[in-house]
Design a protein around this motif. Structure first.
Motif, PDB file in Angstrom:
ATOM      1  N   ILE A  84       1.660  30.715   5.327  1.00 21.21           N
ATOM      2  CA  ILE A  84       1.547  31.425   6.596  1.00 21.21           C
ATOM      3  C   ILE A  84       2.088  30.473   7.648  1.00 21.21           C
ATOM      4  O   ILE A  84       1.431  29.505   8.027  1.00 21.21           O
ATOM      5  CB  ILE A  84       0.092  31.830   6.886  1.00 21.21           C
ATOM      6  CG1 ILE A  84      -0.400  32.728   5.752  1.00 21.21           C
ATOM      7  CG2 ILE A  84      -0.013  32.522   8.238  1.00 21.21           C
ATOM      8  CD1 ILE A  84      -1.871  33.044   5.823  1.00 21.21           C
ATOM      9  N   GLN A 103       3.853  42.044   4.243  1.00 22.04           N
ATOM     10  CA  GLN A 103       3.225  41.830   5.533  1.00 22.04           C
ATOM     11  C   GLN A 103       1.884  41.129   5.323  1.00 22.04           C
ATOM     12  O   GLN A 103       1.161  41.453   4.382  1.00 22.04           O
ATOM     13  CB  GLN A 103       2.999  43.160   6.253  1.00 22.04           C
ATOM     14  CG  GLN A 103       4.267  43.969   6.479  1.00 22.04           C
ATOM     15  CD  GLN A 103       4.754  44.721   5.247  1.00 22.04           C
ATOM     16  OE1 GLN A 103       3.999  45.351   4.546  1.00 22.04           O
ATOM     17  NE2 GLN A 103       6.047  44.638   4.978  1.00 22.04           N
ATOM     18  N   LEU A 104       1.589  40.182   6.202  1.00 16.36           N
ATOM     19  CA  LEU A 104       0.307  39.490   6.174  1.00 16.36           C
ATOM     20  C   LEU A 104      -0.444  39.872   7.443  1.00 16.36           C
ATOM     21  O   LEU A 104       0.036  39.624   8.549  1.00 16.36           O
ATOM     22  CB  LEU A 104       0.510  37.970   6.108  1.00 16.36           C
ATOM     23  CG  LEU A 104       1.223  37.450   4.859  1.00 16.36           C
ATOM     24  CD1 LEU A 104       1.491  35.956   4.986  1.00 16.36           C
ATOM     25  CD2 LEU A 104       0.419  37.748   3.605  1.00 16.36           C
ATOM     26  N   ILE A 106      -3.402  39.016   9.643  1.00 24.68           N
ATOM     27  CA  ILE A 106      -4.206  37.816   9.839  1.00 24.68           C
ATOM     28  C   ILE A 106      -5.229  38.081  10.936  1.00 24.68           C
ATOM     29  O   ILE A 106      -4.864  38.340  12.079  1.00 24.68           O
ATOM     30  CB  ILE A 106      -3.303  36.627  10.225  1.00 24.68           C
ATOM     31  CG1 ILE A 106      -2.211  36.436   9.172  1.00 24.68           C
ATOM     32  CG2 ILE A 106      -4.133  35.364  10.432  1.00 24.68           C
ATOM     33  CD1 ILE A 106      -1.003  35.651   9.653  1.00 24.68           C
ATOM     34  N   VAL A 113      -7.057  36.990   5.630  1.00 19.22           N
ATOM     35  CA  VAL A 113      -5.656  37.396   5.539  1.00 19.22           C
ATOM     36  C   VAL A 113      -5.541  38.483   4.475  1.00 19.22           C
ATOM     37  O   VAL A 113      -6.028  38.323   3.362  1.00 19.22           O
ATOM     38  CB  VAL A 113      -4.744  36.206   5.166  1.00 19.22           C
ATOM     39  CG1 VAL A 113      -3.291  36.656   5.061  1.00 19.22           C
ATOM     40  CG2 VAL A 113      -4.897  35.071   6.169  1.00 19.22           C
ATOM     41  N   GLU A 115      -2.806  40.711   2.406  1.00 21.19           N
ATOM     42  CA  GLU A 115      -1.400  40.857   2.025  1.00 21.19           C
ATOM     43  C   GLU A 115      -1.119  42.327   1.743  1.00 21.19           C
ATOM     44  O   GLU A 115      -1.819  42.950   0.950  1.00 21.19           O
ATOM     45  CB  GLU A 115      -1.116  40.020   0.779  1.00 21.19           C
ATOM     46  CG  GLU A 115       0.296  40.144   0.267  1.00 21.19           C
ATOM     47  CD  GLU A 115       0.512  39.372  -1.030  1.00 21.19           C
ATOM     48  OE1 GLU A 115       1.640  39.474  -1.545  1.00 21.19           O
ATOM     49  OE2 GLU A 115      -0.398  38.703  -1.520  1.00 21.19           O
ATOM     50  N   GLU A 142       4.242  38.371   9.729  1.00 20.87           N
ATOM     51  CA  GLU A 142       2.878  37.939  10.002  1.00 20.87           C
ATOM     52  C   GLU A 142       2.363  38.693  11.219  1.00 20.87           C
ATOM     53  O   GLU A 142       2.938  38.607  12.290  1.00 20.87           O
ATOM     54  CB  GLU A 142       2.833  36.431  10.261  1.00 20.87           C
ATOM     55  CG  GLU A 142       3.252  35.602   9.067  1.00 20.87           C
ATOM     56  CD  GLU A 142       3.185  34.107   9.329  1.00 20.87           C
ATOM     57  OE1 GLU A 142       2.508  33.677  10.281  1.00 20.87           O
ATOM     58  OE2 GLU A 142       3.825  33.361   8.557  1.00 20.87           O
ATOM     59  N   HIS A 144      -0.882  39.243  13.642  1.00 22.91           N
ATOM     60  CA  HIS A 144      -2.180  38.704  14.073  1.00 22.91           C
ATOM     61  C   HIS A 144      -2.948  39.765  14.825  1.00 22.91           C
ATOM     62  O   HIS A 144      -2.381  40.531  15.602  1.00 22.91           O
ATOM     63  CB  HIS A 144      -1.968  37.476  14.977  1.00 22.91           C
ATOM     64  CG  HIS A 144      -1.533  36.268  14.230  1.00 22.91           C
ATOM     65  ND1 HIS A 144      -2.418  35.299  13.823  1.00 22.91           N
ATOM     66  CD2 HIS A 144      -0.319  35.865  13.801  1.00 22.91           C
ATOM     67  CE1 HIS A 144      -1.765  34.346  13.183  1.00 22.91           C
ATOM     68  NE2 HIS A 144      -0.483  34.676  13.152  1.00 22.91           N
TER      69      HIS A 144
END
Length: 157
Positions: A84, A103-104, A106, A113, A115, A142, A144
């Motif tokens: 990450i 796509q992560l 977070i 996290v 996935e 990523e 958030h």
């Protein structure tokens, strides 16, 4: 709302996947690689290399950083973990996806996290890169935000 996630299922699937892939690719999962993977696999929270080092070390016997970094490089190279970038940390890979776009998600509150693999997003990124004659090297998104659990309970870590 109660969290009904059973992380043991994720761990079992990830361990099964890494063992199958090592057998299939004829690569060796050395004890140190296994130990580093186990540290990363402990939860759905990202872990930094320094924390892995600290967790693996015992009083009087410090694990050497190059040993852990070589294991991390091996695990990254074969897709068993993900880095990450925004956190400079690592998470175990729970899906088989051959370096496709993923796509992560977070959570900035609890650090969890998730996935995800969304084929529509992957397809659009591929089209965009082809249109621009651009070669994707690191097709990871990523994102958030705050997870459902934290949104529901107002939990902060």
């Amino acid at each position: 709302m109660k969290n009904t996630h059973d992380h043991h299922i994720c761990q079992s699937k990830a361990l099964q996947h890494i063992n199958e892939q090592c057998r299939k690719k004829n690569i060796r999962l050395t004890p140190i690689r296994q130990q580093v993977f186990d540290e990363i696999l402990q939860s759905h929270k990202a872990i930094k290399a320094y924390d892995i080092l600290q967790n693996m070390s015992t009083p009087g016997e410090m694990v050497k950083p190059p040993t852990v970094y070589r294991a991390i490089d091996f695990l990254l190279e074969h897709g068993f973990i993900h880095k990450i970038e925004s956190l400079n940390a690592f998470i175990a890979c729970y899906h088989e996806h051959n370096k496709d776009c993923f796509q992560l998600l977070i959570c900035d509150e609890c650090g969890t996290v998730s996935e995800q693999i969304n084929n529509k997003i992957s397809h659009e990124m591929k089209l965009l890169s082809e249109k621009e004659n651009f070669t994707l090297q690191h097709p990871i998104i990523e994102l958030h935000g705050t997870c459902f659990q934290c949104n529901t309970t107002g939990t902060k870590s």
